[in-house]
Design a protein around this motif. Structure first.
Motif, PDB file in Angstrom:
ATOM      1  N   LYS A 180       3.645   5.117   3.844  1.00 31.01           N
ATOM      2  CA  LYS A 180       2.426   5.250   3.022  1.00 31.01           C
ATOM      3  C   LYS A 180       1.631   3.946   3.047  1.00 31.01           C
ATOM      4  CE  LYS A 180       4.450   8.655  -0.031  1.00 31.01           C
ATOM      5  NZ  LYS A 180       5.092   8.900  -1.313  1.00 31.01           N
ATOM      6  N   PRO A 181       0.328   4.026   2.842  1.00 32.13           N
ATOM      7  CA  PRO A 181      -0.508   2.821   2.884  1.00 32.13           C
ATOM      8  C   PRO A 181      -0.030   1.729   1.928  1.00 32.13           C
ATOM      9  CG  PRO A 181      -1.880   4.762   2.841  1.00 32.13           C
ATOM     10  CD  PRO A 181      -0.479   5.233   2.644  1.00 32.13           C
ATOM     11  N   GLU A 182       0.478   2.105   0.750  1.00 31.45           N
ATOM     12  CA  GLU A 182       0.932   1.092  -0.203  1.00 31.45           C
ATOM     13  C   GLU A 182       2.192   0.347   0.275  1.00 31.45           C
ATOM     14  OE1 GLU A 182       0.316   4.284  -0.865  1.00 31.45           O
ATOM     15  OE2 GLU A 182       1.833   5.202  -2.158  1.00 31.45           O
ATOM     16  N   ASP A 183       2.932   0.981   1.204  1.00 29.52           N
ATOM     17  CA  ASP A 183       4.126   0.312   1.750  1.00 29.52           C
ATOM     18  C   ASP A 183       3.739  -0.766   2.770  1.00 29.52           C
ATOM     19  OD1 ASP A 183       5.598   2.101   0.266  1.00 29.52           O
ATOM     20  OD2 ASP A 183       5.737   3.559   1.892  1.00 29.52           O
ATOM     21  N   TYR A 184       2.588  -0.578   3.387  1.00 25.51           N
ATOM     22  CA  TYR A 184       2.145  -1.516   4.448  1.00 25.51           C
ATOM     23  C   TYR A 184       0.708  -1.958   4.157  1.00 25.51           C
ATOM     24  CZ  TYR A 184       6.109   0.831   6.620  1.00 25.51           C
ATOM     25  OH  TYR A 184       7.347   1.350   6.855  1.00 25.51           O
ATOM     26  N   PRO A 185       0.523  -2.794   3.127  1.00 26.25           N
ATOM     27  CA  PRO A 185      -0.838  -3.139   2.681  1.00 26.25           C
ATOM     28  C   PRO A 185      -1.664  -3.920   3.698  1.00 26.25           C
ATOM     29  CG  PRO A 185       0.820  -4.402   1.476  1.00 26.25           C
ATOM     30  CD  PRO A 185       1.563  -3.424   2.303  1.00 26.25           C
ATOM     31  N   ASN A 186      -1.018  -4.730   4.524  1.00 29.33           N
ATOM     32  CA  ASN A 186      -1.782  -5.581   5.459  1.00 29.33           C
ATOM     33  C   ASN A 186      -1.824  -5.035   6.885  1.00 29.33           C
ATOM     34  OD1 ASN A 186      -2.241  -7.480   3.379  1.00 29.33           O
ATOM     35  ND2 ASN A 186      -0.138  -8.230   3.687  1.00 29.33           N
ATOM     36  N   ASN A 215      -3.794  10.691   3.342  1.00 30.61           N
ATOM     37  CA  ASN A 215      -3.919   9.279   3.655  1.00 30.61           C
ATOM     38  C   ASN A 215      -2.522   8.692   3.825  1.00 30.61           C
ATOM     39  OD1 ASN A 215      -4.872   6.693   3.989  1.00 30.61           O
ATOM     40  ND2 ASN A 215      -5.127   6.310   1.788  1.00 30.61           N
TER      41      ASN A 215
END
Lengths: 212, 292
Positions: free
Chosen positions: B48-54, B77
């Motif tokens: 998920k996007p929150e797991d890989y913010p950068n 998303n």
């Protein structure tokens, strides 16, 4: 000796059970009934397996978009009855033919003593040795995972049936094992081989004609 | 009760059991077998996007011994979703690693099916390796794929471009089998190079549907076999027995360009046409096959 005792005696002591005094004293109805019963049960079980295979292919067909499930359901009983009737007819035809060739060979070629009706009765009673085949097919219908065991049972049944049929002919016609094997197995086999050749060779030449 | 009676009773019992068993089997409603057979095991790995913010770029490396891979855009998303399904045991191995803003996801599976979903907010480099099996790749919507590489020793594949995706470079390589390219990307932007090579088998490039400002060039070669193309909407640059090159009239001036290179060792190639069209034309092309 009662019915079940007679059936068991055929299995445990075929040499004694197929002696003329034990065979000629019985009617033709009982062995014929056993032959029809076993071939009918095998026919129904084989039709169940055929329908299972058809359902598998129907599943593939439905996956490709052909709606055949209802068609299979509606024809399954017809297929079962047709296959069972075919098995009974085939068994009765083989019964008559194999008995004829065995009788002609044992009685006239090897000078044995016995009647055609005796050969018919011996063959009919011998069909009880199809019971391992029934068991094998039943396992295959309900527990397909035990298919190797089913195959072993069918092989056992076939070998036992042949051995018992040769023993029955030797005992009933009072001829030795070699003559009995020749009469009970080789002569009918030769006849069916000739019939097969008579059918296959014209067909082969016809197709060769098409190829040219 | 003597031994003969016992043996006879067993025989009759088997006969009755066979009759009853067969009767029950026939009388029970038997549904048509499910095909494909239902899967026993399913594992889903989601990034998920929150797991890989950068993370902005994702390298996806998939290796399968046998089975099928389906890749498509996700409606949600997410960074990635890998859904493994299989009938036998043998859990897939999935590793993730983030380095300099690049997420590398490597998955190794023995067999079964793999569904890959990609998100729209990331740039992907996908490398799929299958020993034997099939792949269906749908590059659609706004998917951004920089590089797509598929290698299969044997099997079949389907690559479709739909909507307005970005696919810079695609390499599909098969030992034996067939590949179908289906390009209906009317919102296609940028430049793209699709390379398909098959040692033994066939390649079909279905009729292309591209926006008027997209230039397209297709070059195909067959070492041994047949090649057929339909020059509809294309200009023939080169046409020989085993090679052909066609391009749209706006190719040289187009801002967005699609280059398709097809190379087949032994087999056949159909360019800009449907297989069904070729089959329909067979009686005219080969009158001896058309019957009386």
């Amino acid at each position: 000796m009662g019915f079940t005792g007679r059936i068991g005696f055929l299995l445990l002591n075929p040499r004694e059970a197929f002696k003329p005094e034990n065979i000629d004293s019985r009617g033709l109805g009982e062995p014929f009934g056993l032959l029809v019963a076993f071939s009918a049960v095998i026919g129904v079980l084989v039709s169940s397996l055929l329908l299972a295979a058809v359902r598998l292919f129907a599943g593939m067909a439905e996956w490709f978009g052909f709606e055949v499930g209802s068609l299979i359901a509606s024809v399954s009983i017809i297929v079962s009855v047709a296959v069972t009737v075919c098995f009974i007819i085939l068994a009765v035809v083989l019964w008559a033919l194999i008995s004829v060739f065995t009788h002609l060979s044992a009685r006239y070629l090897f000078k044995g003593s016995g009647r055609y009706s005796g050969a018919l009765k011996a063959y009919g009673y011998n069909s009880v040795l199809l019971s391992p085949t029934v068991l094998g097919l039943l396992l295959l219908v309900y527990l397909p995972g035990l298919a190797p065991l089913s195959i072993i049972l069918v092989v056992i049944s076939t070998v036992w049936l042949l051995f018992s049929w040769v023993t029955a002919v030797g005992s009933y016609y009072n001829i030795n094992g070699g003559k009995a094997f020749f009469s009970a197995f080789i002569i009918p086999l030769a006849f069916f081989s000739l019939v097969a050749l008579a059918v296959i060779l014209p067909l082969a030449s016809t197709f060769r004609g098409f190829a040219v | 009760m003597n031994a003969s009676t016992v043996a006879g009773s067993i025989i009759i019992a088997i006969l009755l059991a066979g009759a009853v068993g067969a009767g029950i089997n026939l009388s029970l409603p038997q549904p048509v077998a499910a095909f494909p057979a239902p899967t026993k095991y399913r594992e889903v790995y989601v990034g998920k996007p929150e797991d890989y913010p950068n993370v902005k770029k994702v390298n996806l490396e998939v290796s399968m011994e046998m089975g099928g891979v389906e890749l498509k855009a996700s409606g949600e998303n997410l960074v990635y979703m890998l859904g493994f399904s299989r009938k036998a045991s043998g859990k897939p191995l999935v590793k993730t690693e983030v380095s300099d803003g690049v997420l590398t996801v490597s998955a190794v599976a023995a067999g079964g099916g793999l569904e890959i979903l990609l998100g729209r907010n990331y740039v992907y480099n996908v490398d799929i390796s299958i020993r034997s099996g099939g792949f269906k790749l749908a590059i659609s919507d706004q998917l951004q794929v920089e590089s797509l590489k598929v290698t299969a020793a044997s099997g079949g594949g389907y690559l479709s471009l739909e909507g307005s995706p970005s696919l810079k470079n695609a390499e599909l390589s098969l030992g034996s089998g067939g590949v179908v390219l289906d390009v209906k990307a009317e919102g296609f932007k940028g430049s793209s190079k699709l390379t398909v090579s098959v040692d033994s088998g066939g390649v079909i490039v279905k009729p292309l549907k591209l926006a008027g400002d997209v230039g397209c060039r297709i070059k195909a070669t067959v070492e041994s076999g047949g090649l057929s193309f339909k020059p509809e909407n294309f200009t023939v640059v080169e046409s020989a027995k085993n090679t052909c090159e066609i391009q749209t009239s706006n190719y040289d001036s187009a801002v967005s360009r699609l280059n398709i290179l097809v190379s087949v060792g032994k087999g056949g190639v159909l360019i800009n046409q449907e297989l069904a069209d070729v089959i329909r034309q067979m009686p005219q092309a080969y009158p001896q096959m058309g019957g009386v």
